[in-house]
Structure formats: structure tokens, C-alpha cells
Design an enzyme around this catalytic site. Structure first.
Site, mmCIF file in Angstrom:
data_model
loop_
_atom_site.group_PDB
_atom_site.id
_atom_site.type_symbol
_atom_site.label_atom_id
_atom_site.label_comp_id
_atom_site.label_asym_id
_atom_site.label_seq_id
_atom_site.Cartn_x
_atom_site.Cartn_y
_atom_site.Cartn_z
ATOM 1 N N CYS A 80 0.827 -1.211 0.000
ATOM 2 C CA CYS A 80 0.000 0.000 0.000
ATOM 3 C C CYS A 80 0.857 1.255 0.000
ATOM 4 O O CYS A 80 1.907 1.314 0.614
ATOM 5 C CB CYS A 80 -0.888 -0.025 1.235
ATOM 6 N N CYS A 115 0.684 3.819 4.149
ATOM 7 C CA CYS A 115 1.555 3.818 5.333
ATOM 8 C C CYS A 115 2.990 3.574 4.882
ATOM 9 O O CYS A 115 3.262 2.620 4.171
ATOM 10 C CB CYS A 115 1.164 2.690 6.283
ATOM 11 N N TYR A 175 -6.487 30.665 6.028
ATOM 12 C CA TYR A 175 -6.695 29.267 5.608
ATOM 13 C C TYR A 175 -7.580 28.585 6.659
ATOM 14 O O TYR A 175 -7.215 27.557 7.215
ATOM 15 C CB TYR A 175 -5.361 28.512 5.493
ATOM 16 N N ASP A 195 -2.669 28.383 8.710
ATOM 17 C CA ASP A 195 -2.702 26.916 8.618
ATOM 18 C C ASP A 195 -2.814 26.532 7.148
ATOM 19 O O ASP A 195 -3.842 26.028 6.708
ATOM 20 C CB ASP A 195 -3.903 26.392 9.433
ATOM 21 N N CYS A 248 1.382 21.468 7.808
ATOM 22 C CA CYS A 248 1.368 20.024 7.542
ATOM 23 C C CYS A 248 2.567 19.635 6.680
ATOM 24 O O CYS A 248 2.651 18.519 6.201
ATOM 25 C CB CYS A 248 0.054 19.607 6.890
HETATM 26 N N1 SAH Z 1 -7.509 25.594 9.649
HETATM 27 C C1 SAH Z 1 -8.414 24.665 9.040
HETATM 28 C C2 SAH Z 1 -8.054 24.296 7.586
HETATM 29 C C3 SAH Z 1 -6.618 23.988 7.294
HETATM 30 S S1 SAH Z 1 -6.316 23.163 5.766
HETATM 31 C C4 SAH Z 1 -8.545 23.422 9.874
HETATM 32 O O1 SAH Z 1 -7.733 23.158 10.758
HETATM 33 O O2 SAH Z 1 -9.509 22.681 9.675
HETATM 34 C C5 SAH Z 1 -5.912 24.435 4.671
HETATM 35 C C6 SAH Z 1 -7.109 25.187 4.135
HETATM 36 O O3 SAH Z 1 -6.610 26.217 3.266
HETATM 37 C C7 SAH Z 1 -8.094 24.383 3.307
HETATM 38 O O4 SAH Z 1 -9.386 24.588 3.814
HETATM 39 C C8 SAH Z 1 -7.955 24.963 1.890
HETATM 40 O O5 SAH Z 1 -9.174 24.968 1.183
HETATM 41 C C9 SAH Z 1 -7.505 26.367 2.163
HETATM 42 N N2 SAH Z 1 -6.734 27.083 1.132
HETATM 43 C C10 SAH Z 1 -5.889 26.567 0.198
HETATM 44 N N3 SAH Z 1 -5.294 27.553 -0.477
HETATM 45 C C11 SAH Z 1 -5.742 28.734 0.031
HETATM 46 C C12 SAH Z 1 -5.463 30.111 -0.248
HETATM 47 N N4 SAH Z 1 -4.608 30.466 -1.199
HETATM 48 N N5 SAH Z 1 -6.106 31.041 0.490
HETATM 49 C C13 SAH Z 1 -6.973 30.687 1.474
HETATM 50 N N6 SAH Z 1 -7.271 29.395 1.772
HETATM 51 C C14 SAH Z 1 -6.661 28.432 1.052
#
Ligand code: SAH
Length: 455
Positions: free
Chosen positions: A80, A83, A314, A384, A411
Site C-alpha cells: 500500500c 503507510c 486558511y 494553517d 502540515c
Molecule cells: N484551519 C483549518 C483548515 C486547514 S487546511 C482546519 O484546521 O480545519 C488548509 C485550508 O486552506 C483548506 O481549507 C484549503 O481549502 C484552504 N486554502 C488553500 N489555499 C488557500 C489560499 N490560497 N487562500 C486561502 N485558503 C486556502
């Protein structure tokens, strides 16, 4: 000395690469990358690809097993692509992730001797995922199958019960496959671009037990859908059944619209005290147990006293925003996916929170624009971003806004290190680095960092 494909060699694995592959050197300095091995192993390997300076090997036999090893709990672990670290004990995985973050901060971020906290792990690192996207295909006999992609390929290995996912996935997948078979519904074929059902997205609300099923299809209509609904609604906890047209030929799983077949077009879940509504197209952290630890760290680092204005960039469905809104005067969230912002607004209402406001758009466009036209202000900024990290124009605006604290949730520690280098060359210092293991048995690691404005 030069090496040939298919040659058998004995190597000691002395390191592991960013993708979890073991790395060893022959006596004459030829480097070999060997999947499924662990630092400390003495392994007999077969060369599967030989370049001048380095090559790739397949593990044929363990001569001496590393102390860091453990027996993979999943029979599909080697085949897979999901993992990469199951052969490593969980304790060692956590150490490896801490070191990965530290190395990136040094190598990419230019930090001299960064202090990285031990990674926060799980007590029971199995069945932690609240979301699964199973590819659907056809076996040699023409039967529909669901499973996972073999590492680095798109061939489907049938498997209805991934050990990282919820136990109930299997029952749902069986129902979907049965419905396909009984009604002659075809599976999508990536090579020909023909066939209907591409993926089955399943989500569960960890604290509510609500199930969401969304079929991603290569078309606009789902035939015999009432029969599918009949089967799925027999499953206890079923709350949302939808489909999502995606007729593109690329690798992106989801399309951009959702059609409701039954129930609500979302499910709900709670993290800490806050209740969230989640739509199929919205991002939601996949490991609810660790998410609470992650958000609590972010809240701790934000150090809110009740009078602050906070920007959550984000923000997805407003998960972190609402966590922070419990302690701040005002929180503004920015997110690119319109459905996620719909969820975020609804979530603020659902929790009776009036101090959160949300904007749809790219963070790197919305924030600079609002700063130029309205001189928006922040005491604390939380970011984020997805794996690619923050856009430089966003970092520039953040630096100009000069919040007292920046909390960076990441991440991908490589882009994190790149962005921290910019922030720390422009008036910030890196105070805390805390990895949180959101993805046990994979090479991925989430990190929360606190940066403070130098006076
Ligand atoms: N803080 C949230 C989401 C984090 S994931 C949580 O913890 O649930 C990152 C997020 O950024 C996603 O929802 C994605 O749709 C968004 N995203 C991606 N590119 C972006 C951009 N250029 N501007 C704003 N948001 C964006």
C-alpha cells in the site's frame, strides 16, 4: 565500482529519507534507497534501479532486524502507498518525526540549533482517520472493487477495511459495491476515461457517529440512486448521502459541486466545546483525537486574554477560528473554498458565537487588499496553509501588520521552514516548535509554531 540492476547486495541501513525509505551505503560509498527498511537493519537487497552515484533496492531478506522495528499490523503494509512507517515502532516514528522537523528547520530554515519539542503522539495509533476516499475500479472478472492504490501507482488493490480508518467503512463499501453489481453500474477506468463511479468518500463524525457518503462520479447523473439510498440508509448513523460530479481526467479526486440524494448535505462533529458542520467539499482535520491537542496548542500559543483581534488564515470551516473566538474579542477567518466558508458561518451560528467573521478568497489576495484599503489590524495571526505553505505576498502583509504573535500550523515542515526563515529575517523570533502526530504510520507530521515580535 559500478552496480547493475538485479544484483544482490548486503547493506546496513544507517538513515531514513523524507519518504520513509531506508538509506544505506556499500563499502565503496554507493548509496542505496531501500523501501520497507529501518535504520539499523542489515538487509539483503536486490537492486531494482541503478544510477551512477546511487540506486534503489528492494528488501529481499532481513539478516539482522533493527531494534527500531516492529511487526506491521496490516497485511497490506508493504504493497500500500498509504503507510510508509508501519515497520517502525511507534515510539521511533515519533522520534523520527521530531528529527524531520528539526532537520528541515536547520537545512531549509537556516536555524542554527532549533529546539523542537517531542512530537505529541497517540495512545492508540490505529483507526484514527475520520475520512477515507476509496478508489473504485473493476477486477479481472469484471466485478466492481474498492481498495487502495499500490505505492506510486494507480492500480487498485482490493481492501475494504483500512486499519487506519473507521470500522464501519467496510459495511458502507460493501453496500456500494453490491448496488453497483446489482444495477450494472460501471466503475471508472482511468486509462480509457470511461465508466461512472470514481471514488467513494466516507466521513464519520467522531463524537456524533454520523456517517457521510459521497460518490464521486464521471457524469452528471447517478442512475438507480434510490436503490443506493435504500441500502445505505439501512446502516445505523447514516446522515448524509450525496454525489459529486467530476469529469476531469486529472488526479484531483473531488469535483466542485455536490448533489444531495438523502439526509443533509453535511454531518456534524464536536471538538472540545465546539460543534461543527462539515460538507463533503470542506477540509476537516482527519484525526479528531489529535486535532483537539493541536488546536489546544494553537490556542495556548495565541495566549489570548479576551481583548485581542485575531486573523485565522486558511480557516477551512472555521475550526481554529471558533476555538480562538472562545477567548478573543474578534476573529476574522479567510478561506478559498466557498462551501467551507458557508460551513464556517453556519458553525459560528450553531455555537452562538457573534465575534467571528469570514471572508472567501485567497489569503494572499484578501488580506493584502484589506490591509491596503482598510488598514485592518491584528494582535495575533494564525496561519494553517496547505502543503505548499504561504504565498510570499501574504507573509509580506503579515510582517507589515506586525502582530505581537504569529501561530503557524503546518502540515509540511519543509515549506514551514522556508516561511519561518522569511518571518524570522523580518522582526520575529521562533519561540516554540511543537510537532503533533496527526498521521501515525505515515511520513507526515503536523507542527505548531509560536513566533513573537521582537521589540
Ligand atoms: N484551519 C483549518 C483548515 C486547514 S487546511 C482546519 O484546521 O480545519 C488548509 C485550508 O486552506 C483548506 O481549507 C484549503 O481549502 C484552504 N486554502 C488553500 N489555499 C488557500 C489560499 N490560497 N487562500 C486561502 N485558503 C486556502
Amino acid at each position: 565500482m559500478s552496480y547493475q540492476k538485479n544484483e544482490l547486495l548486503t547493506v546496513r541501513i544507517t538513515d531514513m529519507g523524507l519518504n520513509g525509505e531506508g538509506i544505506g551505503k556499500t563499502d565503496d560509498g554507493y548509496t542505496l534507497f531501500v523501501k520497507d527498511t529501518v535504520t539499523g537493519d542489515l538487509a539483503e537487497i536486490k537492486i531494482i534501479k541503478a544510477k551512477k552515484q546511487y540506486g534503489y533496492g528492494r528488501l529481499m531478506r532481513l539478516i539482522e532486524a533493527s531494534e527500531k522495528r516492529t511487526e506491521p499490523f496490516c497485511e497490506n503494509a508493504r504493497a500500500c502507498g498509504g503507510c510508509q512507517l508501519q515497520q517502525m515502532s511507534y515510539k521511533e516514528q515519533l522520534l523520527w518525526k521530531q528529527e524531520k522537523v528539526r532537520n528541515n528547520l536547520i537545512r531549509i530554515g537556516g536555524f542554527e540549533n532549533p529546539e523542537v519539542q517531542p512530537a505529541i503522539g497517540m495512545e492508540e495509533p490505529v483507526r484514527y482517520r475520520n475520512k477515507a476516499q476509496f478508489p473504485i475500479g473493476t477486477d479481472k472478472e469484471g466485478n466492481p472493487v474498492a481498495g487502495f492504490y499500490a505505492g506510486r501507482t494507480h492500480s487498485i488493490i482490493p481492501c475494504l477495511d483500512c486499519q487506519l480508518g473507521a470500522k464501519g467503512n467496510e459495511v458502507i463499501l460493501k453496500a456500494v459495491l453490491e448496488w453497483m453489481k446489482e444495477n450494472g453500474i460501471s466503475a471508472y477506468n482511468e486509462t480509457t476515461g470511461k465508466g461512472l463511479v470514481r471514488h467513494c468518500l466516507i466521513r464519520i463524525g467522531h463524537s456524533t457517529g454520523e456517517w457521510m457518503v459521497c460518490l464521486v462520479i464521471n457524469g452528471k447523473k447517478l442512475p438507480e440512486s434510490e436503490k443506493l439510498v435504500e441500502k445505505l440508509t439501512a446502516i445505523s448513523g447514516m446522515a448524509s448521502i450525496t454525489f459529486c460530479p467530476n469529469t476531469r481526467r486529472d488526479n484531483v479526486i473531488m469535483g466542485d459541486s455536490i448533489t444531495l440524494l438523502w439526509g443533509e448535505p453535511w454531518i456534524t462533529d464536536t471538538i472540545g466545546e465546539i460543534r461543527y458542520q462539515i460538507s463533503p467539499l470542506s477540509f476537516y482535520q482527519v484525526n479528531p483525537v489529535q486535532t483537539e491537542k493541536l488546536y489546544s496548542k494553537a490556542l495556548e500559543y495565541a495566549d489570548l486574554q479576551g481583548e485581542e483581534t485575531v486573523w485565522d488564515l486558511y480557516c477551512g470551516i472555521g475550526t481554529i477560528s471558533l476555538f480562538l473566538a472562545q477567548k478573543a474579542k474578534k476573529v476574522y477567518g479567510v478561506e478559498i473554498v466557498p462551501q467551507a466558508i458557508e460551513d464556517a458561518k453556519q458553525n459560528a451560528k450553531l455555537n452562538g458565537m457573534e465575534n467571528a467573521e469570514f471572508y472567501v478568497g485567497k489569503a494572499e489576495e484578501v488580506l493584502p487588499h484589506l490591509y491596503e484599503t482598510q488598514q485592518v489590524y491584528a494582535d495575533v495571526i494564525v496561519v494553517d496553509p496547505p502543503r505548499k505553505g504561504c504565498d510570499e505576498s501574504l507573509l509580506d502583509t503579515m510582517i507589515q501588520m506586525a502582530p505581537k504573535r504569529i501561530v503557524y500550523v503546518s502540515c509540511d515542515s519543509a515549506t514551514l521552514a522556508r516561511d519561518l526563515k522569511i518571518l524570522c529575517s523580518n522582526g520575529y523570533t521562533l519561540d516554540k516548535v511543537q510537532p503533533v502526530d496527526q498521521f501515525p504510520h505515515t511520513v507526515h507530521v503536523e507542527t505548531v509554531c509560536l513566533l513573537s515580535k521582537l521589540s
